[in-house]
Design a protein around this motif. Structure first.
Motif, PDB file in Angstrom:
ATOM      1  N   GLN A 251       0.521  -1.269  -0.085  1.00 17.18           N
ATOM      2  CA  GLN A 251       0.252  -0.786   0.534  1.00 17.18           C
ATOM      3  C   GLN A 251       0.576   1.115   0.081  1.00 17.18           C
ATOM      4  N   TYR A 252       1.458   1.648  -1.683  1.00 14.26           N
ATOM      5  CA  TYR A 252       3.056   2.362  -1.169  1.00 14.26           C
ATOM      6  C   TYR A 252       2.294   4.168  -1.161  1.00 14.26           C
ATOM      7  N   SER A 253       0.982   4.029  -1.961  1.00 16.88           N
ATOM      8  CA  SER A 253       0.078   5.690  -1.112  1.00 16.88           C
ATOM      9  C   SER A 253       0.506   5.929   0.518  1.00 16.88           C
ATOM     10  N   LEU A 254      -0.452   5.012   0.749  1.00 14.47           N
ATOM     11  CA  LEU A 254      -0.527   4.687   2.004  1.00 14.47           C
ATOM     12  C   LEU A 254       0.595   5.940   3.195  1.00 14.47           C
ATOM     13  N   ALA A 255       1.996   4.370   2.219  1.00 13.67           N
ATOM     14  CA  ALA A 255       3.350   4.136   3.166  1.00 13.67           C
ATOM     15  C   ALA A 255       3.708   5.189   3.465  1.00 13.67           C
ATOM     16  N   ILE A 256       3.469   6.352   2.229  1.00 17.00           N
ATOM     17  CA  ILE A 256       4.398   7.457   1.928  1.00 17.00           C
ATOM     18  C   ILE A 256       3.998   8.127   3.082  1.00 17.00           C
ATOM     19  N   GLU A 257       2.663   8.860   3.155  1.00 19.99           N
ATOM     20  CA  GLU A 257       2.508   9.681   3.901  1.00 19.99           C
ATOM     21  C   GLU A 257       2.971   9.283   5.592  1.00 19.99           C
ATOM     22  N   TRP A 258       2.711   8.011   6.414  1.00 24.85           N
ATOM     23  CA  TRP A 258       3.144   7.291   7.165  1.00 24.85           C
ATOM     24  C   TRP A 258       4.801   7.876   7.091  1.00 24.85           C
ATOM     25  N   TYR A 259       5.595   7.408   6.787  1.00 25.20           N
ATOM     26  CA  TYR A 259       7.259   8.294   6.366  1.00 25.20           C
ATOM     27  C   TYR A 259       7.110   9.345   6.878  1.00 25.20           C
ATOM     28  N   LYS A 260       6.469  10.658   5.691  1.00 28.41           N
ATOM     29  CA  LYS A 260       6.350  11.956   5.965  1.00 28.41           C
ATOM     30  C   LYS A 260       6.259  11.974   7.275  1.00 28.41           C
ATOM     31  N   LYS A 261       5.027  11.347   8.012  1.00 27.08           N
ATOM     32  CA  LYS A 261       4.965  11.717   8.852  1.00 27.08           C
ATOM     33  C   LYS A 261       5.642  11.732  10.040  1.00 27.08           C
ATOM     34  N   SER A 262       6.704  10.189  10.100  1.00 22.96           N
ATOM     35  CA  SER A 262       7.399   9.869  11.232  1.00 22.96           C
ATOM     36  C   SER A 262       8.690  10.518  10.657  1.00 22.96           C
ATOM     37  N   LEU A 263       8.670  10.979   9.577  1.00 22.92           N
ATOM     38  CA  LEU A 263       9.964  12.641   9.907  1.00 22.92           C
ATOM     39  C   LEU A 263       9.558  13.347  10.074  1.00 22.92           C
ATOM     40  N   GLU A 264       8.021  14.579  10.721  1.00 18.35           N
ATOM     41  CA  GLU A 264       7.842  14.892  11.415  1.00 18.35           C
ATOM     42  C   GLU A 264       7.740  15.135  13.165  1.00 18.35           C
ATOM     43  N   LEU A 265       7.575  13.474  13.460  1.00 19.36           N
ATOM     44  CA  LEU A 265       7.041  13.351  15.129  1.00 19.36           C
ATOM     45  C   LEU A 265       8.382  13.089  15.367  1.00 19.36           C
ATOM     46  N   PRO A 266       8.401  13.791  17.087  1.00 16.12           N
ATOM     47  CA  PRO A 266       9.389  13.229  18.301  1.00 16.12           C
ATOM     48  C   PRO A 266       9.170  11.875  17.734  1.00 16.12           C
ATOM     49  N   TRP A 267      11.019  10.808  17.552  1.00 11.06           N
ATOM     50  CA  TRP A 267      10.962   9.822  18.187  1.00 11.06           C
ATOM     51  C   TRP A 267      10.929   9.206  20.043  1.00 11.06           C
ATOM     52  N   GLU A 268      11.227   8.562  20.342  1.00 11.60           N
ATOM     53  CA  GLU A 268      11.779   7.664  21.486  1.00 11.60           C
ATOM     54  C   GLU A 268      13.395   8.074  21.641  1.00 11.60           C
ATOM     55  N   PHE A 269      13.845   7.829  20.312  1.00 16.05           N
ATOM     56  CA  PHE A 269      15.444   7.674  20.605  1.00 16.05           C
ATOM     57  C   PHE A 269      15.705   9.165  19.114  1.00 16.05           C
ATOM     58  N   GLU A 270      16.371  10.071  19.273  1.00 14.54           N
ATOM     59  CA  GLU A 270      16.494  10.956  18.108  1.00 14.54           C
ATOM     60  C   GLU A 270      16.928  10.147  16.726  1.00 14.54           C
ATOM     61  N   LEU A 271      16.247  10.751  15.820  1.00 15.01           N
ATOM     62  CA  LEU A 271      17.134  10.449  14.291  1.00 15.01           C
ATOM     63  C   LEU A 271      18.060  10.718  14.046  1.00 15.01           C
ATOM     64  N   THR A 272      18.633   9.452  13.844  1.00 19.51           N
ATOM     65  CA  THR A 272      20.248  10.236  13.721  1.00 19.51           C
ATOM     66  C   THR A 272      19.973  10.519  12.127  1.00 19.51           C
ATOM     67  N   GLU A 273      21.326  11.191  11.263  1.00 27.41           N
ATOM     68  CA  GLU A 273      21.221  11.633  10.340  1.00 27.41           C
ATOM     69  C   GLU A 273      20.584  10.661   8.881  1.00 27.41           C
ATOM     70  N   ASP A 274      21.383   9.684   9.227  1.00 27.37           N
ATOM     71  CA  ASP A 274      21.359   8.326   8.604  1.00 27.37           C
ATOM     72  C   ASP A 274      20.143   7.494   8.830  1.00 27.37           C
ATOM     73  N   ASP A 275      19.143   7.904   9.383  1.00 29.15           N
ATOM     74  CA  ASP A 275      18.113   7.156   9.953  1.00 29.15           C
ATOM     75  C   ASP A 275      17.254   8.156   8.888  1.00 29.15           C
ATOM     76  N   LYS A 276      17.452   9.590   8.888  1.00 23.29           N
ATOM     77  CA  LYS A 276      16.414  10.172   7.831  1.00 23.29           C
ATOM     78  C   LYS A 276      16.913  10.332   6.257  1.00 23.29           C
ATOM     79  N   ILE A 277      17.911  10.186   6.341  1.00 26.74           N
ATOM     80  CA  ILE A 277      17.990   9.741   4.907  1.00 26.74           C
ATOM     81  C   ILE A 277      17.443   8.415   4.247  1.00 26.74           C
ATOM     82  N   TYR A 278      17.934   7.619   4.773  1.00 25.93           N
ATOM     83  CA  TYR A 278      17.699   6.541   4.773  1.00 25.93           C
ATOM     84  C   TYR A 278      15.717   6.149   4.340  1.00 25.93           C
ATOM     85  N   THR A 279      14.901   6.873   5.582  1.00 27.33           N
ATOM     86  CA  THR A 279      13.271   7.028   5.272  1.00 27.33           C
ATOM     87  C   THR A 279      13.351   8.305   4.045  1.00 27.33           C
TER      88      THR A 279
END
Length: 365
Positions: A251-279
């Motif tokens: 369900q790629y279109s839905l996945a895109i929106e949730w990947y984007k949302k994951s970049l906008e919200l705080p994480w339990e552990f801060e995202l690394t630069e590599d994590d952001k690039i990967y996402t």
């Protein structure tokens, strides 16, 4: 009435499963020798669509045999595709597409799960218009012309247009009645199965234990609870988990929106630069899988401008941009990106491959 009957290998689910499935049978020599079948994906919901394959006798589907379709039409619209397979000693209806598009020439799908065989299709329809029956409901027998007489069923080809008088007067009306009575029994996944139903109830202790016990690839099972998990925590971690599950269910279109949302919200552990690039790279790739080539390139360029990436990552993005331009029929632009790979890469093998691709693409310009 536009209707095509298709004879395929017998499987339970037609959602890509072969391991742990029934060994595909009744699909011809290729299926028997390889224990695999192109049609194994016929009822897999890929981004809200189903793509159907039948082994053809030639490279052309003679769509002019359908009502109102000429020999020059590349497609036929609003076609019923009746999928049949040999169950025991009888060929039975296993499911059908409604309001399908049929293609004169076999198509190659770019949106495809990774597999050992190419993803080809003759037909496509919205997932909501695809109906796969449970085994207990696969009871409607379709004849064989060699046994029951010309015009009564499948001949030598694996598809039958059912345009004989006996088919029009006797067989098709019974099939349509069977379809009308059995729509409610379908077992294939619908797009609604993957959408948030608005339930914000926190998981109870047993549900939490069950979710924790799920394997990483049990994506569909996780989605049943994932939206509620997100409703409780509302963080990048749970948004990302949903995105991964949705991608795993194609369900790629839905996945895109949730990947984007994951970049906008705080994480339990801060995202690394590599994590952001990967996402962000996943998002660019999924846009490409959806055929949104401009959006894929635009998101990839955002990575180039805003992230500190490696030389390898930059070259990989150039390759994606080249593919996007190629799929958009922008050959000059695609060659420009290939030239950047040749100029900036240190991988001799990649450079030689890119030069070969460039020469092939130049011939198309």
């Amino acid at each position: 009435m536009r209707i095509i009957f298709c004879n395929i290998a017998y499987l339970r689910y037609y959602d890509g499963r072969i391991v742990g499935e029934l060994t595909p049978n009744s699909g011809g020599r290729w299926v028997k020798e390889n224990e695999d079948a192109h049609e194994k994906w016929n009822f897999l919901n890929i981004n809200g669509k189903c793509y159907g394959y039948v082994q053809g006798g030639s490279d052309i589907m003679h769509l002019e045999r359908l009502e109102g379709v000429s020999a020059t039409n590349a497609t036929a619209e609003d076609v019923i595709i009746v999928w049949c397979a040999l169950k025991g000693n009888e060929t039975v209806i296993v499911g059908w597409y409604e309001h399908a598009t049929a293609y004169r020439e076999v198509q190659e799908s770019f949106i495809t799960p990774i597999s050992g065989i190419d993803r080809l299709f003759w037909f496509e329809t919205d997932a909501e218009n695809a109906y796969l029956l449970p085994e207990g409901k696969r009871t409607f027998k379709i004849n064989r012309a060699s046994k029951d007489g010309k015009g009564t069923g499948f001949g030598q080809n694996n598809y039958w247009f059912a345009d004989s008088e006996i088919a029009k007067k006797d067989i098709i009306p019974k099939v349509l009645d069977y379809i009308a009575k059995n729509r409610k029994y379908r077992i294939n996944a619908q797009t609604s199965d993957f959408i948030d139903n608005g339930d914000t109830t926190f998981l109870n202790e047993n549900e939490r234990a069950y979710v924790s016990s799920l394997d990483e690839d049990e994506h569909a099972e996780y989605i049943k609870y994932g939206y509620r998990v997100f409703a409780e925590y509302k963080n990048g971690d749970t948004a990302y988990a949903l995105a991964v599950a949705l991608e795993g269910c194609y369900q790629y279109s839905l996945a895109i929106e949730w990947y984007k949302k994951s970049l906008e919200l705080p994480w339990e552990f801060e995202l690394t630069e590599d994590d952001k690039i990967y996402t962000m790279s996943i998002i660019a790739y999924l846009y490409q899988q959806c055929g949104q080539y401009d959006e894929s390139t635009q998101f990839g360029e955002k990575i180039l401008k805003s992230c500190d990436i490696s030389d390898k990552q930059r070259i990989e993005l150039f390759g994606m941009f080249a593919d996007n331009c190629f799929f958009n029929n922008e050959i000059d632009n695609s060659i420009m990106w290939l030239d950047k790979i040749i100029a900036e890469s240190n991988d001799k093998e990649l450079i030689e491959h890119t030069k070969m691709v460039k020469e092939n693409w130049k011939k198309l310009n």
